[in-house]
Design a protein around this motif. Sequence first.
Motif, mmCIF file in Angstrom:
data_model
loop_
_atom_site.group_PDB
_atom_site.id
_atom_site.type_symbol
_atom_site.label_atom_id
_atom_site.label_comp_id
_atom_site.label_asym_id
_atom_site.label_seq_id
_atom_site.Cartn_x
_atom_site.Cartn_y
_atom_site.Cartn_z
ATOM 1 N N PRO A 185 -22.638 -23.516 -17.282
ATOM 2 C CA PRO A 185 -21.998 -23.010 -16.075
ATOM 3 C C PRO A 185 -21.326 -21.658 -16.317
ATOM 4 O O PRO A 185 -20.998 -21.287 -17.438
ATOM 5 C CB PRO A 185 -20.963 -24.089 -15.756
ATOM 6 N N PHE A 186 -21.149 -20.928 -15.237
ATOM 7 C CA PHE A 186 -20.347 -19.704 -15.259
ATOM 8 C C PHE A 186 -19.776 -19.511 -13.871
ATOM 9 O O PHE A 186 -20.214 -20.142 -12.904
ATOM 10 C CB PHE A 186 -21.178 -18.497 -15.707
ATOM 11 N N THR A 187 -18.782 -18.628 -13.767
ATOM 12 C CA THR A 187 -18.166 -18.346 -12.475
ATOM 13 C C THR A 187 -18.919 -17.215 -11.803
ATOM 14 O O THR A 187 -18.973 -16.096 -12.315
ATOM 15 C CB THR A 187 -16.683 -17.977 -12.636
ATOM 16 N N ARG A 311 -22.192 -10.489 -16.183
ATOM 17 C CA ARG A 311 -20.745 -10.715 -16.167
ATOM 18 C C ARG A 311 -20.230 -11.690 -17.214
ATOM 19 O O ARG A 311 -19.045 -11.682 -17.545
ATOM 20 C CB ARG A 311 -20.318 -11.237 -14.788
ATOM 21 N N TYR A 312 -21.098 -12.546 -17.732
ATOM 22 C CA TYR A 312 -20.614 -13.643 -18.573
ATOM 23 C C TYR A 312 -20.293 -13.156 -19.978
ATOM 24 O O TYR A 312 -21.106 -12.500 -20.638
ATOM 25 C CB TYR A 312 -21.660 -14.755 -18.627
ATOM 26 N N ASP A 313 -19.091 -13.494 -20.426
ATOM 27 C CA ASP A 313 -18.655 -13.202 -21.791
ATOM 28 C C ASP A 313 -18.478 -14.519 -22.526
ATOM 29 O O ASP A 313 -17.499 -15.242 -22.292
ATOM 30 C CB ASP A 313 -17.340 -12.428 -21.767
ATOM 31 N N PRO A 314 -19.425 -14.872 -23.410
ATOM 32 C CA PRO A 314 -19.325 -16.176 -24.070
ATOM 33 C C PRO A 314 -18.108 -16.301 -24.978
ATOM 34 O O PRO A 314 -17.623 -17.416 -25.209
ATOM 35 C CB PRO A 314 -20.637 -16.271 -24.858
ATOM 36 N N SER A 319 -16.038 -14.643 -16.679
ATOM 37 C CA SER A 319 -16.847 -13.655 -15.977
ATOM 38 C C SER A 319 -16.005 -12.407 -15.750
ATOM 39 O O SER A 319 -14.946 -12.478 -15.117
ATOM 40 C CB SER A 319 -17.338 -14.194 -14.631
ATOM 41 N N ALA A 320 -16.471 -11.268 -16.278
ATOM 42 C CA ALA A 320 -15.758 -10.005 -16.133
ATOM 43 C C ALA A 320 -16.177 -9.303 -14.843
ATOM 44 O O ALA A 320 -17.156 -9.681 -14.194
ATOM 45 C CB ALA A 320 -16.032 -9.115 -17.339
ATOM 46 N N ARG A 321 -15.448 -8.249 -14.501
ATOM 47 C CA ARG A 321 -15.792 -7.478 -13.298
ATOM 48 C C ARG A 321 -17.097 -6.715 -13.484
ATOM 49 O O ARG A 321 -17.874 -6.550 -12.553
ATOM 50 C CB ARG A 321 -14.670 -6.494 -12.982
ATOM 51 N N TYR A 322 -17.320 -6.230 -14.694
ATOM 52 C CA TYR A 322 -18.486 -5.413 -15.022
ATOM 53 C C TYR A 322 -19.074 -5.910 -16.335
ATOM 54 O O TYR A 322 -18.430 -6.674 -17.064
ATOM 55 C CB TYR A 322 -18.075 -3.939 -15.167
ATOM 56 N N PRO A 323 -20.277 -5.483 -16.682
ATOM 57 C CA PRO A 323 -20.851 -5.901 -17.963
ATOM 58 C C PRO A 323 -19.965 -5.555 -19.163
ATOM 59 O O PRO A 323 -19.899 -6.319 -20.134
ATOM 60 C CB PRO A 323 -22.183 -5.152 -18.015
ATOM 61 N N TRP A 324 -19.276 -4.419 -19.122
ATOM 62 C CA TRP A 324 -18.471 -3.967 -20.257
ATOM 63 C C TRP A 324 -17.052 -4.497 -20.227
ATOM 64 O O TRP A 324 -16.265 -4.229 -21.120
ATOM 65 C CB TRP A 324 -18.433 -2.437 -20.275
ATOM 66 N N VAL A 409 -17.033 2.607 -6.049
ATOM 67 C CA VAL A 409 -16.257 1.797 -5.122
ATOM 68 C C VAL A 409 -17.129 0.746 -4.445
ATOM 69 O O VAL A 409 -16.626 -0.297 -4.004
ATOM 70 C CB VAL A 409 -15.557 2.682 -4.069
ATOM 71 N N ALA A 410 -18.429 0.993 -4.373
ATOM 72 C CA ALA A 410 -19.356 0.072 -3.711
ATOM 73 C C ALA A 410 -20.304 -0.574 -4.712
ATOM 74 O O ALA A 410 -21.457 -0.867 -4.391
ATOM 75 C CB ALA A 410 -20.146 0.805 -2.629
ATOM 76 N N CYS A 411 -19.813 -0.795 -5.918
ATOM 77 C CA CYS A 411 -20.676 -1.373 -6.949
ATOM 78 C C CYS A 411 -19.814 -2.083 -7.983
ATOM 79 O O CYS A 411 -18.885 -1.499 -8.529
ATOM 80 C CB CYS A 411 -21.496 -0.268 -7.617
ATOM 81 N N ARG A 412 -20.112 -3.346 -8.246
ATOM 82 C CA ARG A 412 -19.408 -4.145 -9.251
ATOM 83 C C ARG A 412 -20.299 -5.321 -9.616
ATOM 84 O O ARG A 412 -21.367 -5.518 -9.017
ATOM 85 C CB ARG A 412 -18.040 -4.611 -8.723
ATOM 86 N N GLY A 413 -19.887 -6.093 -10.571
ATOM 87 C CA GLY A 413 -20.728 -7.188 -11.026
ATOM 88 C C GLY A 413 -21.006 -8.249 -9.993
ATOM 89 O O GLY A 413 -21.980 -8.997 -10.110
ATOM 90 N N THR A 414 -20.168 -8.338 -8.970
ATOM 91 C CA THR A 414 -20.362 -9.336 -7.913
ATOM 92 C C THR A 414 -21.039 -8.761 -6.676
ATOM 93 O O THR A 414 -21.378 -9.518 -5.752
ATOM 94 C CB THR A 414 -19.008 -9.935 -7.487
#
Length: 438
Positions: A185-187, A311-314, A319-324, A409-414
């Motif tokens: 699972p992940f958020t 987004r997932y950081d094991p 789950s982060a906002r962005y990959p980094w 402003v119009a781009c994020r992991g979600t």
Amino acid sequence: MTDPALDAEALRERAVASLITARDRTTLLTSCVDEPELTAQHSPLMSPLVWDLAHIGNQEEQWLLRAVAGHEAIRPEIDGLYDAFEHPRAERPSLPLLPPDEARRYAADVRGRALDVLEAAAFDGTRLTEAGFAFGMIAQHEQQHDETMLITHQLRRGPRALTAPDPEPVPLFTGPSEVLVPGGPFTMGTSDEPWALDNERPAHRREVAPFRIDTTPVTNAAYQAFIADGGYDEPRWWTAEGWAHVRRNAITAPLFWRRDGGQWLRRRFGVTEAVPPDEPVLHLCWYEADAYARWAGRRLPTEAEWEKAARYDPAGDRSARYPWGDAEPTPEHANLGQRHLRPAPAGSYPAGESPLGVRQLIGDVWEWTSSDFLPYPGFRAFPYKEYSEVFFGPGHKVLRGGSFAVDAVACRGTFRNWDLPVRRQIFSGFRTARSEEI
């Protein structure tokens, strides 16, 4: 304890900066061509640029001046002209639209008043004003139309009107072609990103089986191999609808590509150039992306798989906002904001890599997923049904990650984008995935 006044001032500064950045870009996109180019319809798929300009101002008036501040309407008689649902794009040139100079004055008048409203805003009381949501929504709306106008610039014929530096050259990417995303699972989605739009909400747990995903988006060179192997001539790689679509429209390569002897050329913002082999492939419809994936013995990732990879950081099972991570994007993280007028070579931006080792998940090209655009469990339309709800269903496919034409402003992991599976004029590419054998 954080001082609420400091929080309000930080929100105000972010909203002002986002609105100014968007308006500067709108100005660039509408001042680089003359009046006939602004009022012309360069494709039946797109509005005249002057329609977008006044529509941006009208939406800002309706939400920031009327809904938030309770002001009287400035130009109530034009609301219908700039209602995107009342008039299809193909018929907008026949409407009595505001001329360019009048549209500019109207948008500037609205913006001046909106900044006054923002200066006095308390960022509380209603969901529309909480955390400055309405101001963030309008900044995102303008940036989305800026991307639409950039698409119009790509479609228009004639000499180049826009310029930008190319991305920095990078060594040929020699890393692994795919990475493993663990099952479990992940958020997915968000409940606490203040400017997230309704279709990104609410956060919920999603179970995903283990899978492997491409480290980078599919490149032009890889897609050329599909073409060379007769990919457009072999119905077994295509869905029935996709095969009918490419046959009916005589599609044999990505949009804007043409063959010249032994070389593929493309038209990019008024310039004809050789197709760069290491760049992510661009201007493909969903059917083409899906067919390539089948030809490669793979598939398109689901939307949930894409978001978990992004987004997932094991290490923290979060789950982060962005990959980094949670920090706002910088030029070292991703190719965003029309800083360049093309994708960066595959493998660029190592600082933007996800904890699982996936690159370029944000920026460069919108990435088609296999998923239909559907609401999350517990979805509630806000602040109006026409933003997301009316598009839910099997008719639209989800794209993720943004493109070089998207502002941060119009781009994020979600962030979720969607379009019809036939659309090719958008800045769309893809990466592939495969299920992990257990």
